[in-house]
Design a protein around this motif. Structure first.
Motif, PDB file in Angstrom:
ATOM      1  N   ILE A   1       0.815  -1.317  -0.157  1.00 51.72           N
ATOM      2  CA  ILE A   1       0.005  -0.059   0.086  1.00 51.72           C
ATOM      3  C   ILE A   1       0.942   1.314   0.107  1.00 51.72           C
ATOM      4  O   ILE A   1       0.612   2.233  -0.931  1.00 51.72           O
ATOM      5  CB  ILE A   1      -0.963  -0.121   1.181  1.00 51.72           C
ATOM      6  CG1 ILE A   1      -2.057  -1.288   0.851  1.00 51.72           C
ATOM      7  CG2 ILE A   1      -1.639   1.326   1.342  1.00 51.72           C
ATOM      8  CD1 ILE A   1      -2.858  -1.295   2.099  1.00 51.72           C
TER       9      ILE A   1
ATOM     10  N   LEU B   1       2.528   1.318  -3.490  1.00 51.75           N
ATOM     11  CA  LEU B   1       1.961   1.617  -4.643  1.00 51.75           C
ATOM     12  C   LEU B   1       1.060   2.960  -4.543  1.00 51.75           C
ATOM     13  O   LEU B   1       0.419   3.447  -5.366  1.00 51.75           O
ATOM     14  CB  LEU B   1       0.877   0.511  -4.958  1.00 51.75           C
ATOM     15  CG  LEU B   1       1.301  -0.787  -5.314  1.00 51.75           C
ATOM     16  CD1 LEU B   1       0.352  -2.016  -5.349  1.00 51.75           C
ATOM     17  CD2 LEU B   1       2.308  -0.798  -6.704  1.00 51.75           C
ATOM     18  N   LYS B   2       1.125   3.642  -3.267  1.00 48.02           N
ATOM     19  CA  LYS B   2       0.114   4.775  -3.182  1.00 48.02           C
ATOM     20  C   LYS B   2      -1.257   4.679  -3.647  1.00 48.02           C
ATOM     21  O   LYS B   2      -1.732   5.560  -4.307  1.00 48.02           O
ATOM     22  CB  LYS B   2       1.038   5.985  -3.680  1.00 48.02           C
ATOM     23  CG  LYS B   2       2.446   6.141  -3.192  1.00 48.02           C
ATOM     24  CD  LYS B   2       3.055   7.454  -3.486  1.00 48.02           C
ATOM     25  CE  LYS B   2       4.607   7.664  -3.013  1.00 48.02           C
ATOM     26  NZ  LYS B   2       4.740   7.520  -1.577  1.00 48.02           N
ATOM     27  N   MET B   3      -1.831   3.636  -2.999  1.00 47.12           N
ATOM     28  CA  MET B   3      -3.135   3.124  -3.745  1.00 47.12           C
ATOM     29  C   MET B   3      -4.314   4.417  -3.031  1.00 47.12           C
ATOM     30  O   MET B   3      -4.114   4.295  -1.819  1.00 47.12           O
ATOM     31  CB  MET B   3      -3.667   2.055  -3.523  1.00 47.12           C
ATOM     32  CG  MET B   3      -2.312   0.957  -4.250  1.00 47.12           C
ATOM     33  SD  MET B   3      -2.636  -0.891  -4.021  1.00 47.12           S
ATOM     34  CE  MET B   3      -4.054  -1.113  -4.678  1.00 47.12           C
ATOM     35  N   SER B   4      -5.170   4.674  -3.792  1.00 50.29           N
ATOM     36  CA  SER B   4      -6.301   5.505  -3.148  1.00 50.29           C
ATOM     37  C   SER B   4      -7.199   4.482  -2.501  1.00 50.29           C
ATOM     38  O   SER B   4      -7.395   3.282  -2.890  1.00 50.29           O
ATOM     39  CB  SER B   4      -7.114   6.432  -4.284  1.00 50.29           C
ATOM     40  OG  SER B   4      -7.489   5.444  -5.094  1.00 50.29           O
TER      41      SER B   4
ATOM     42  N   ALA C   1      -9.051   2.320  -4.867  1.00 48.67           N
ATOM     43  CA  ALA C   1      -8.192   1.453  -5.912  1.00 48.67           C
ATOM     44  C   ALA C   1      -8.044   0.370  -4.847  1.00 48.67           C
ATOM     45  O   ALA C   1      -8.020  -0.966  -4.991  1.00 48.67           O
ATOM     46  CB  ALA C   1      -7.060   1.829  -6.342  1.00 48.67           C
ATOM     47  N   LEU C   2      -8.074   0.711  -3.356  1.00 48.50           N
ATOM     48  CA  LEU C   2      -7.786  -0.517  -2.533  1.00 48.50           C
ATOM     49  C   LEU C   2      -8.881  -1.458  -2.352  1.00 48.50           C
ATOM     50  O   LEU C   2      -8.767  -2.836  -2.210  1.00 48.50           O
ATOM     51  CB  LEU C   2      -7.392   0.015  -1.105  1.00 48.50           C
ATOM     52  CG  LEU C   2      -6.167   0.678  -0.838  1.00 48.50           C
ATOM     53  CD1 LEU C   2      -6.368   1.703   0.533  1.00 48.50           C
ATOM     54  CD2 LEU C   2      -4.937  -0.366  -0.861  1.00 48.50           C
TER      55      LEU C   2
ATOM     56  N   SER D   1      -9.095  -3.663  -5.965  1.00 49.80           N
ATOM     57  CA  SER D   1      -8.138  -4.813  -5.901  1.00 49.80           C
ATOM     58  C   SER D   1      -8.046  -5.816  -4.882  1.00 49.80           C
ATOM     59  O   SER D   1      -7.911  -6.948  -4.997  1.00 49.80           O
ATOM     60  CB  SER D   1      -6.632  -4.011  -5.926  1.00 49.80           C
ATOM     61  OG  SER D   1      -6.665  -3.132  -4.838  1.00 49.80           O
TER      62      SER D   1
ATOM     63  N   PHE E   1      -6.151  -4.996   1.747  1.00 51.91           N
ATOM     64  CA  PHE E   1      -6.134  -3.966   1.247  1.00 51.91           C
ATOM     65  C   PHE E   1      -7.746  -3.307   1.447  1.00 51.91           C
ATOM     66  O   PHE E   1      -7.843  -2.148   1.266  1.00 51.91           O
ATOM     67  CB  PHE E   1      -6.294  -4.366  -0.254  1.00 51.91           C
ATOM     68  CG  PHE E   1      -5.037  -4.536  -0.955  1.00 51.91           C
ATOM     69  CD1 PHE E   1      -3.763  -4.559  -0.196  1.00 51.91           C
ATOM     70  CD2 PHE E   1      -4.644  -4.695  -2.373  1.00 51.91           C
ATOM     71  CE1 PHE E   1      -2.517  -4.659  -0.560  1.00 51.91           C
ATOM     72  CE2 PHE E   1      -3.582  -4.741  -2.770  1.00 51.91           C
ATOM     73  CZ  PHE E   1      -2.399  -4.728  -1.874  1.00 51.91           C
TER      74      PHE E   1
ATOM     75  N   GLY F   1      -8.851   0.416   2.874  1.00 54.54           N
ATOM     76  CA  GLY F   1      -9.621   1.090   1.885  1.00 54.54           C
ATOM     77  C   GLY F   1     -10.887   1.661   2.316  1.00 54.54           C
ATOM     78  O   GLY F   1     -11.392   2.766   2.334  1.00 54.54           O
TER      79      GLY F   1
END
Length: 448
Positions: free
Chosen positions: A315, A318-321, A324-325, A328, A362, A366
């Motif tokens: 996390i 990838l700097k996921m929002s 997006a978390l 995925s 994730f 999220g």
């Protein structure tokens, strides 16, 4: 989505967050304090997952049926779900630290009480039905009080992090649960020793939590309750509209509600996976309960390791929002359950558990960060309480359903999980509130 009034809504969110940053001079979270809050969450996760991992062996050693073992957590889960929003509201008025201490105290008491009951049952001093009822009631005390720690810890972190930092901070805090789910199942077999036997893990977990409680009392500074920081926003807190907005009515909020719905259903799926794992492993390895315990611990620790890798490495890298978390993570959870449907040995079963746990690692940060970012400053406490209540609400009945389905047909609980996760993927794709980019850009622009 109805776009009418959207600019006004975004403007209001912006103004509220700007007011918060102007008001809060202490909006920083010292590393040492965060580490201690992390330890608080980790210790409770160690105890809870350690207990989950050892309960199938305890149940079969005492003579309880598998579905009763799964049901033993139902009352505490229901009480947790009900009480979490209440303690969140109390923390708004009395502060976060006292609620952390209250929850830890309930954890220590319930673990010691459950250890005593289990020990008496293993010594044939209590009949299995008496063990079941007494364990259920003592565990219920944890359900009432334990949620105070979970909701106040999240709110404490949310209070002291900017919108830009919150996703990573809450992901790191969620890593405490991942670390706990590694250590708990790994430690449990080692703590089955001497005259305590299978009651050993609960006894040691309670003593460890007692030490952490003392550290919280001495180290974490007393915080200023949000009701004092934002008196104008809490001035009408007792009106019917305010109670609805700060209570279960928040599920109807068009920006916050979808995150909570996704969170609750994904937690239900994860609960079925976690609470059926011990029984599946024992049947796959075909060993006595005490000998199968190390395989249960191995599978749970492998899954927890994957979850921790996701929250601490993937996390941040990838700097996921938040959106997006959940997308995925949902796909990974679906794939892991598909693997479990076709698992025929301990290795394939463990692989499926690793994949689905990575997915849930994730999903949780999220929907947690998404709900927090969608909320106003004065709503952070109740949002934290609702997110905490998801953990309890998701295990009120779903573990029993999962085990009953497993007793009827081995792959059926995991087929059900695949159907639910598939539906959540459609929900996440279709619901504009989960995928709209405006809130993330607005939050970033405020703190930059």
């Amino acid at each position: 989505m109805n776009k009418a009034g959207r600019p006004d809504v975004l403007r209001k969110i912006t103004e509220d967050r700007t007011d918060m940053l102007k008001t809060r001079d202490d909006m920083n979270l010292p590393r040492g304090i965060f580490v201690l809050i992390f330890i608080v969450s980790m210790v409770m996760a160690i105890g809870n997952t350690g207990l989950i991992s050892v309960m199938p062996a305890i149940g079969r050693a005492i003579g309880m049926s598998d579905h009763l073992v799964a049901a033993i957590f139902s009352l505490s889960a229901l009480l947790w779900a009900i009480s979490a929003p209440h303690w969140a509201r109390v923390s708004d008025v009395r502060g976060r630290k006292p609620m952390m201490m209250l929850g830890l105290g309930g954890f220590v008491f319930s673990m010691l009480g459950c250890a005593l009951v289990v020990w008496a049952g293993l010594q044939a001093l209590l009949a299995p039905v008496v063990v079941f009822v007494t364990f259920l009631l003592i565990r219920g005390i944890f359900g009432i009080l334990g949620s105070a720690t979970a909701s106040s810890s999240q709110a404490y972190v949310a209070d002291r992090t900017s919108a830009k930092e919150r996703t990573s901070a809450l992901s790191a805090l969620a890593g405490a649960l991942g670390m706990g789910t590694i250590i708990g199942p790994a430690l449990s077999p080692l703590l089955v020793f001497g005259f305590l036997g299978l009651a050993g893990p609960m006894t040691i977990f309670a003593l460890g939590a007692g030490v952490v409680l003392l550290m919280v009392m001495l180290i974490i500074p007393r915080d200023i309750p949000p009701a004092k920081l934002y008196p104008d926003k809490f001035a009408n807190a007792h009106t019917a509209a305010a109670r609805k907005e700060r209570g279960f009515g928040i599920w109807l909020d068009r920006d916050i509600g979808p995150w909570l719905i996704f969170g609750f259903l994904s937690c239900c799926v994860q609960a079925i996976n976690v609470y059926t794992l011990g029984f599946v492993v024992m049947d796959v390895v075909a060993l006595p309960a005490t000998e199968a315990q190390r395989y249960i611990g191995m599978a749970m620790a492998a899954g927890a390791g994957a979850g921790l890798f996701g929250q601490w490495v993937l996390i941040p890298w990838l700097k996921m929002s938040p959106r997006a978390l959940i997308w995925s993570g949902g796909l990974l959870a679906l794939a892991g359950n598909l693997l479990t449907v076709f698992a025929h040995d301990i290795w394939m079963l463990s692989l499926g558990y690793v994949v689905l746990t990575l997915g849930f690692s994730f999903c949780r940060p999220g929907f947690t960060a998404g709900a927090s970012l969608a909320a106003r400053p004065d709503q952070q406490g109740i949002v934290a309480g609702m997110v905490s209540s998801l953990s309890g609400g998701s295990i009120v009945i779903t573990p029993v359903i999962g085990v009953l389905l497993y007793e009827m047909a081995t792959p059926s609980p995991f087929i059900l999980n695949c159907v639910v996760m598939g539906g959540l993927m459609i929900f996440a794709w279709k619901n504009a509130s989960l995928w709209r980019p405006e809130l993330s850009r607005t939050a970033t622009s405020i703190v930059s």
